[in-house]
Design a protein around this motif. Sequence first.
Motif, mmCIF file in Angstrom:
data_model
loop_
_atom_site.group_PDB
_atom_site.id
_atom_site.type_symbol
_atom_site.label_atom_id
_atom_site.label_comp_id
_atom_site.label_asym_id
_atom_site.label_seq_id
_atom_site.Cartn_x
_atom_site.Cartn_y
_atom_site.Cartn_z
ATOM 1 N N GLY A 93 -120.614 -48.477 -104.923
ATOM 2 C CA GLY A 93 -120.261 -47.825 -106.181
ATOM 3 C C GLY A 93 -121.473 -47.425 -106.996
ATOM 4 O O GLY A 93 -122.602 -47.391 -106.495
ATOM 5 N N LYS A 94 -121.215 -47.131 -108.265
ATOM 6 C CA LYS A 94 -122.282 -46.651 -109.141
ATOM 7 C C LYS A 94 -121.979 -47.052 -110.575
ATOM 8 O O LYS A 94 -120.878 -47.474 -110.909
ATOM 9 C CB LYS A 94 -122.437 -45.146 -109.016
ATOM 10 N N ARG A 95 -122.964 -46.855 -111.436
ATOM 11 C CA ARG A 95 -122.829 -47.162 -112.855
ATOM 12 C C ARG A 95 -121.827 -46.204 -113.496
ATOM 13 O O ARG A 95 -121.724 -45.051 -113.108
ATOM 14 C CB ARG A 95 -124.192 -47.019 -113.541
ATOM 15 N N LYS A 96 -121.077 -46.721 -114.472
ATOM 16 C CA LYS A 96 -120.171 -45.865 -115.234
ATOM 17 C C LYS A 96 -120.474 -46.034 -116.723
ATOM 18 O O LYS A 96 -121.322 -46.845 -117.093
ATOM 19 C CB LYS A 96 -118.713 -46.175 -114.913
ATOM 20 N N ALA A 97 -119.803 -45.279 -117.557
ATOM 21 C CA ALA A 97 -120.055 -45.332 -118.994
ATOM 22 C C ALA A 97 -119.800 -46.742 -119.525
ATOM 23 O O ALA A 97 -118.841 -47.403 -119.125
ATOM 24 C CB ALA A 97 -119.166 -44.329 -119.717
ATOM 25 N N SER A 98 -120.639 -47.191 -120.434
ATOM 26 C CA SER A 98 -120.505 -48.517 -121.027
ATOM 27 C C SER A 98 -119.327 -48.555 -121.991
ATOM 28 O O SER A 98 -119.184 -47.657 -122.831
ATOM 29 C CB SER A 98 -121.775 -48.886 -121.791
ATOM 30 N N PRO A 99 -118.483 -49.586 -121.914
ATOM 31 C CA PRO A 99 -117.334 -49.658 -122.827
ATOM 32 C C PRO A 99 -117.744 -49.899 -124.273
ATOM 33 O O PRO A 99 -116.979 -49.658 -125.181
ATOM 34 C CB PRO A 99 -116.507 -50.826 -122.284
ATOM 35 N N GLU A 101 -120.253 -48.325 -125.787
ATOM 36 C CA GLU A 101 -120.907 -47.127 -126.332
ATOM 37 C C GLU A 101 -120.189 -46.675 -127.599
ATOM 38 O O GLU A 101 -118.984 -46.532 -127.632
ATOM 39 C CB GLU A 101 -120.899 -46.000 -125.296
ATOM 40 N N GLY A 102 -120.953 -46.464 -128.663
ATOM 41 C CA GLY A 102 -120.407 -45.989 -129.921
ATOM 42 C C GLY A 102 -120.083 -47.083 -130.926
ATOM 43 O O GLY A 102 -119.752 -46.801 -132.065
ATOM 44 N N TYR A 103 -120.158 -48.349 -130.504
ATOM 45 C CA TYR A 103 -119.861 -49.445 -131.420
ATOM 46 C C TYR A 103 -121.054 -49.836 -132.288
ATOM 47 O O TYR A 103 -120.886 -50.373 -133.367
ATOM 48 C CB TYR A 103 -119.370 -50.680 -130.653
ATOM 49 N N GLY A 104 -122.249 -49.603 -131.817
ATOM 50 C CA GLY A 104 -123.446 -50.002 -132.538
ATOM 51 C C GLY A 104 -123.773 -49.039 -133.675
ATOM 52 O O GLY A 104 -123.187 -47.969 -133.804
ATOM 53 N N GLU A 105 -124.710 -49.468 -134.484
ATOM 54 C CA GLU A 105 -125.150 -48.632 -135.593
ATOM 55 C C GLU A 105 -126.457 -47.965 -135.212
ATOM 56 O O GLU A 105 -127.502 -48.594 -135.195
ATOM 57 C CB GLU A 105 -125.337 -49.487 -136.843
ATOM 58 N N LYS A 106 -126.377 -46.707 -134.892
ATOM 59 C CA LYS A 106 -127.558 -45.931 -134.541
ATOM 60 C C LYS A 106 -127.853 -44.976 -135.672
ATOM 61 O O LYS A 106 -126.948 -44.415 -136.286
ATOM 62 C CB LYS A 106 -127.343 -45.147 -133.247
#
Length: 114
Positions: A93-99, A101-106
């Motif tokens: 398999g391969k890497r997929k999008a992180s669940p 993503e978007g929760y942190g404060e950037k």
Amino acid sequence: MKRGIWLTYDLGVKGDYNNLYAWLDDHGAIECGNNLAFLYYEAITAHKDEEFINCIRAELKERIKIEPGNRIYIIRAAQDDGKKTIKGTFLIGKRKASPWEGYGEKSNETNEEV
């Protein structure tokens, strides 16, 4: 060559867990949390890291029915140009999008010159 490895796995709901668990048991793996095991793997003909990885991958593909979306990841100590390091590689398999993503404060701040 016998090396300690951590193996993470995600075979989905209908995955071939029976054969994966048999393989882990045959190699004396110990449970380290959800979908994580530690074991010592011996690859007699593998002298380089890439050969070691290929031995494990081939053995797993022989023993486990792999379906699209299945993922198996290995973490191990390695040497890179004489330096000790930790490496991780997808065997299946391969890497997929992180669940998360978007929760942190950037910061969306940008510096623009006019």
